[in-house]
Design an enzyme around this catalytic site. Structure first.
Site, mmCIF file in Angstrom:
data_model
loop_
_atom_site.group_PDB
_atom_site.id
_atom_site.type_symbol
_atom_site.label_atom_id
_atom_site.label_comp_id
_atom_site.label_asym_id
_atom_site.label_seq_id
_atom_site.Cartn_x
_atom_site.Cartn_y
_atom_site.Cartn_z
ATOM 1 N N PRO A 226 0.842 -14.499 -33.259
ATOM 2 C CA PRO A 226 -0.113 -13.743 -34.085
ATOM 3 C C PRO A 226 -1.498 -14.380 -34.041
ATOM 4 C CG PRO A 226 1.910 -14.259 -35.295
ATOM 5 C CD PRO A 226 1.930 -15.071 -34.044
ATOM 6 N N PRO A 227 -2.519 -13.648 -34.481
ATOM 7 C CA PRO A 227 -3.872 -14.229 -34.505
ATOM 8 C C PRO A 227 -3.948 -15.403 -35.471
ATOM 9 C CG PRO A 227 -3.956 -11.822 -34.713
ATOM 10 C CD PRO A 227 -2.520 -12.221 -34.845
ATOM 11 N N GLY A 228 -4.723 -16.402 -35.096
ATOM 12 C CA GLY A 228 -4.976 -17.528 -35.972
ATOM 13 C C GLY A 228 -3.937 -18.615 -35.966
ATOM 14 N N GLY A 230 -3.378 -20.790 -33.467
ATOM 15 C CA GLY A 230 -3.794 -21.975 -32.720
ATOM 16 C C GLY A 230 -3.538 -21.928 -31.234
ATOM 17 N N HIS A 447 -0.809 -1.716 -65.309
ATOM 18 C CA HIS A 447 -0.360 -1.582 -63.918
ATOM 19 C C HIS A 447 0.055 -2.947 -63.351
ATOM 20 C CE1 HIS A 447 -0.464 0.367 -59.858
ATOM 21 N NE2 HIS A 447 -0.643 -0.895 -59.491
ATOM 22 N N GLU A 448 -0.812 -3.945 -63.511
ATOM 23 C CA GLU A 448 -0.504 -5.262 -62.956
ATOM 24 C C GLU A 448 0.648 -5.926 -63.703
ATOM 25 O OE1 GLU A 448 -1.698 -6.140 -60.184
ATOM 26 O OE2 GLU A 448 -3.131 -4.487 -60.112
ATOM 27 N N ASP A 523 0.714 0.648 -53.078
ATOM 28 C CA ASP A 523 2.089 0.303 -53.447
ATOM 29 C C ASP A 523 3.081 1.304 -52.871
ATOM 30 O OD1 ASP A 523 0.996 -1.770 -54.924
ATOM 31 O OD2 ASP A 523 0.876 -0.580 -56.758
#
Length: 648
Positions: A226-228, A230, A447-448, A523
Site C-alpha cells: 500500500p502507499p506509504g 516505505g 448521533h456520535e 455509515d
C-alpha cells in the site's frame, strides 16, 4: 555512484551550468551587435529614389557631389549629395532627403559632360570590396560553426541538460555522495523485506559466494504494498548499503507526447546500466509504464505498450544484462502485465505491508531519534493505539507532534502533543470556527453517542478511543475506535458488531428525534459494503451458502469492463440483494433494541458530551460507572447486550 571530483573554484551545479550557457549566448549576441555597428557606423543615411527624381535634381541643379559605384549587374549606382535637404514622398511618408541613391545604366562621355555642366563633383569607387565586408563574412561563418559545436555538445550531454535533442535520453538520478545516506538502520517495520534486499546487496558485493553452487543473481525485485509503507525508502537504503552505481527513475519519466521516446529512454537507461555493471536500477511507480497490454478501447497502437515491450526485452531478451539488477516499486500490482511479473524479469516479489505493533514502535523510534521527548512519552502505547497506520502516517504523527510542541514554545514533545497529532492525522483538523446551531449540535451529539454507546455495550466491538462533537475535516463529529490488537482475519460476530456500531448513530437520531438526517450517509455506505462482502465473498449467508459471487475478473480497465459478463443469473442477483437487506435489517433491529434499553444512559452521556465536547475512553467508563451506581435497580449495560444477543 559517481566518482567525479569537483574542481575548486568551478561551479558544476545545474545553476552554474545555466549561468555559463546564458553568458555564452550573450557573448555571441553582443559580438553580432558590435559587428553590425562597425559595419554601419561610417555609412550615411541614403534614400533610394526613382530615376525621374534624379533627372529632376539635375534639371534644378540641386546635386552638389556624387560617388559612382559599379554593381554586380554591370550597371552603375549614383550616390548623390544634395546642396540642401528636399522634402519628398518616399514609402508613403514625407522625408527630408539629403543623401540619395539611384541606379543608372551605362555612363558615357555625354553623361559626364552633363554632370560637369551642372557643377557636380563626382568620383568612381569599387563596391563591396572593403576589408570590413570580408571580415564580416568570415566572422559570420565562424559564429555559425561555433553555434553548431555548442548544439552538438548539448546533444552529447542530453541526460544532464534538457534540450530539444535529449528526448530520447533517460532522465536518471544517481546517488549523490554529498546527500544524506540512507541505510537499513533507517528502515523499521519491514524486516522480511530488509532481509531479502540485504541478500541482493550481498549478491552484488560477493557474487562468488552464491555462484559457487550454481546460483544466479536475481534479475529483478518487485516491491508491492500500500502507499506509504516505505517501498521507496527501502530502495534508497539498498543504494546506501551497496557500493555499486545506483540509477533511479520514475515510471512517468519514460512516456512523453512524442512517439517512440519511451522505448528510446528504456534502451538508453539499460545502456547506462550495462556500462556501469554491476549496478542497481530503481524504477519507482512502475505501474505508469507496466500496465497490461490490450486494455484500452479500440485497436490503436499505444505508446505505453511500445515502452513496455522495450522494457520486457531489455530485462530478459536475447542480450543478457549480467550484473544489472532492477528494483521496482508499485502499489497497483493488479494492473501490471503478466509478462512483466514472471520469473526471469522480476524473480522476487516482496510485499511491504503495513507494519504490526512491533514494527510501528520501531518506526516511531526511528523518526524520534532527533526529537527531544518528555519522560511521559510512551512509544509502545502510541504504537498500540495506531493499528493499521503506515510508516508515512507515523512519520506524519511525529512531525505534527513536534509542531504542536513548537507552537507552545516547549523544549520537549509530550504525550499530549502526540495525542493531538493522532487526532489531527486520523480524524482531521478541528474546525472550531464552524458555528452550529443548538439543534444541530444536539443532533450530532446523539448521533456520535449512538456509535460510542454501542461500542461500549457490545462485547465484540473495538474499544472506543474518543468521541467528540467538535467538527473535524468534513465531519461534524467523530467517534474513534482503537482495536485491541492487529486483526488479520475477521469473524462473523466481529463484522456484525461493526455494522451495528455503524448503524448506531442513525438509530439514536430515530429514537430521540424520530427522524433521520444526512449525517449517516457514510455509515450506511460502509455498513452496506460489509454486508455485501459477507454475502458475496465470505460465505456468511445461510441462504447463499459457501459460494463466492464476487467476480474473479474484477477489471480495473474500462475497455475490458465493457466485455465483462456477470458470473451469476438475475435471480441470484436478486437473492444477493435480498440477503444484504436482510442482514442490515436484522442488525439494525438488534442495535435499536439495545439502544432503547439503555436510552436513559444515552441521555446522561449526551448531556456530559454537550458540556465537554470531547470524551475519551476513560471518561466514558467513569460516566457509565457513575450512572450504574445511581441506578442500581437497572441492569448493567454489558448484561443488556448479552441478553439482546441471546434473544436473537
Amino acid at each position: 555512484m559517481s566518482n567525479r571530483s569537483i574542481q575548486p573554484g568551478r561551479n558544476d551545479s545545474p545553476a552554474g551550468r545555466i549561468v555559463r550557457s546564458v553568458l555564452v549566448w550573450m557573448g555571441i549576441f553582443l559580438s553580432i551587435v558590435v559587428m553590425y555597428v562597425l559595419l554601419h557606423s561610417g555609412q550615411r543615411p541614403e534614400w533610394t529614389v526613382r530615376y525621374t527624381d534624379y533627372l529632376t535634381f539635375l534639371d534644378e541643379n540641386l546635386i552638389a557631389s556624387a560617388v559612382v559605384t559599379k554593381s554586380n549587374l554591370n550597371d552603375y549606382e549614383f550616390h548623390g549629395e544634395l546642396k540642401q535637404p528636399v522634402s519628398m514622398m518616399i514609402d508613403g511618408r514625407m522625408r527630408q532627403v539629403k543623401y540619395f541613391v539611384t541606379r543608372l545604366g551605362t555612363i558615357d562621355s555625354r553623361t559626364e559632360e552633363l554632370w560637369r555642366s551642372k557643377g557636380i563633383n563626382w568620383t568612381y569607387e569599387q563596391s563591396d570590396t572593403s576589408w570590413l565586408g570580408t571580415v564580416l563574412t568570415v566572422l559570420m561563418w565562424v559564429g555559425l560553426f561555433a553555434i553548431f559545436l555548442l548544439m552538438m555538445r548539448r546533444m552529447q550531454a542530453g541526460n544532464t541538460t534538457r534540450t530539444i535533442f535529449s528526448f530520447g535520453k533517460a532522465r536518471t538520478r544517481t546517488l549523490s555522495d554529498t546527500g544524506k545516506r540512507v541505510t537499513f538502520m533507517d528502515v523499521a517495520g519491514a524486516e522480511e523485506a530488509k532481509f531479502e534486499l540485504q541478500e541482493i546487496v550481498e549478491f552484488l558485493r560477493e557474487p562468488q559466494k552464491f555462484q559457487r553452487l550454481g546460483g544466479k543473481i536475481p534479475k529483478g525485485v518487485l516491491l508491492l504494498g500500500p502507499p506509504g509503507t516505505g517501498k521507496t525508502l527501502l530502495a534508497r537504503a539498498v543504494a546506501g548499503e551497496a557500493n555499486v552505481p545506483f540509477f533511479s527513475i520514475s515510471g512517468a519519466d519514460f512516456v512523453e507526447m512524442f512517439v517512440g521516446v519511451g522505448a528510446s529512454r528504456v534502451r538508453d537507461l539499460f545502456d547506462q546500466a550495462k556500462r556501469n555493471a554491476p549496478c542497481i536500477v530503481f524504477i519507482d511507480e512502475i505501474d505508469a509504464v507496466g500496465r497490461q497490454r490490450g486494455a484500452g478501447l479500440g485497436g490503436g497502437h499505444d505508446e505505453r505498450e511500445q515502452t513496455l515491450n522495450a522494457l520486457l526485452v531489455e530485462m530478459d531478451g536475447f542480450e543478457q544484462n549480467s550484473g544489472v539488477i532492477v528494483i521496482a516499486a508499485t502499489n497497483r500490482a493488479d494492473i501490471l502485465d503478466p509478462a512483466l511479473l514472471r520469473p526471469g524479469r522480476f524473480d522476487r516479489h516482496i510485499v511491504v505491508d503495513r507494519p504490526d505493533v512491533r514494527g510501528r514502535e520501531g518506526i516511531l523510534k526511528v523518526h524520534t531519534r532527533n526529537i527531544p521527548l518528555a519522560p511521559d512519552v510512551d512509544l509502545s502505547l502510541i504504537a498500540r493505539s495506531t493499528p493499521g497506520a503506515s510508516g508515512a502516517d507515523l512519520a506524519n504523527i511525529v512531525n505534527e507532534a513536534a509542531l504542536f510542541a513548537a507552537r507552545r514554545n516547549s523544549d520537549v514533545v509530550t504525550m499530549a502533543d502526540f495525542e493531538q497529532a493522532k487526532d489531527k492525522v486520523f480524524m482531521g483538523i478541528e474546525r472550531r470556527s464552524l458555528v452550529l446551531s443548538e439543534q444541530e449540535k444536539r443532533t450530532t451529539a446523539y448521533h456520535e453517542m449512538g456509535h460510542a454507546l454501542l461500542g461500549k455495550l457490545l462485547p465484540n466491538a473495538d474499544p472506543v478511543h474518543k468521541v467528540t462533537i467538535i467538527p473535524r475535516g468534513p465531519a461534524l463529529g467523530v467517534t474513534a475506535y482503537v482495536p485491541k490488537e492487529d486483526r488479520h482475519t475477521l469473524s462473523k460476530d466481529y463484522i456484525e458488531t461493526q455494522i451495528m456500531c455503524l448503524l448506531g448513530g442513525r438509530l439514536a437520531e430515530k429514537i430521540v428525534f424520530n427522524q433521520y438526517t444526512t449525517g449517516a450517509a457514510n455509515d450506511l455506505e460502509r455498513a452496506t459494503a460489509l454486508a455485501r462482502k459477507m454475502v458475496t465473498e465470505w460465505g456468511m449467508s445461510e441462504r447463499i451458502g459457501p459460494v463466492n459471487y464476487n467476480s474473479p475478473h474484477n477489471e480495473v480497465f474500462l475497455g475490458r469492463d465493457f466485455g465483462h459478463v456477470r458470473p451469476y443469473s438475475e435471480q441470484t442477483a436478486q437473492l444477493i440483494d435480498a440477503e444484504v437487506t436482510r442482514i442490515i435489517r436484522e442488525l439494525e433491529h438488534r442495535a435499536e433494541e439495545l439502544l432503547r434499553q439503555n436510552q436513559d444512559l444515552m441521555h446522561f452521556l449526551v448531556e456530559r458530551l454537550l458540556e465537554k465536547e470531547t470524551l475519551d475512553s476513560a471518561e466514558l467508563d467513569a460516566l457509565i460507572e457513575q450512572y450504574n451506581q445511581k441506578h442500581t435497580s437497572q441492569p448493567k449495560p454489558a448484561l443488556s447486550a448479552q441478553v439482546v444477543e441471546q434473544e436473537n
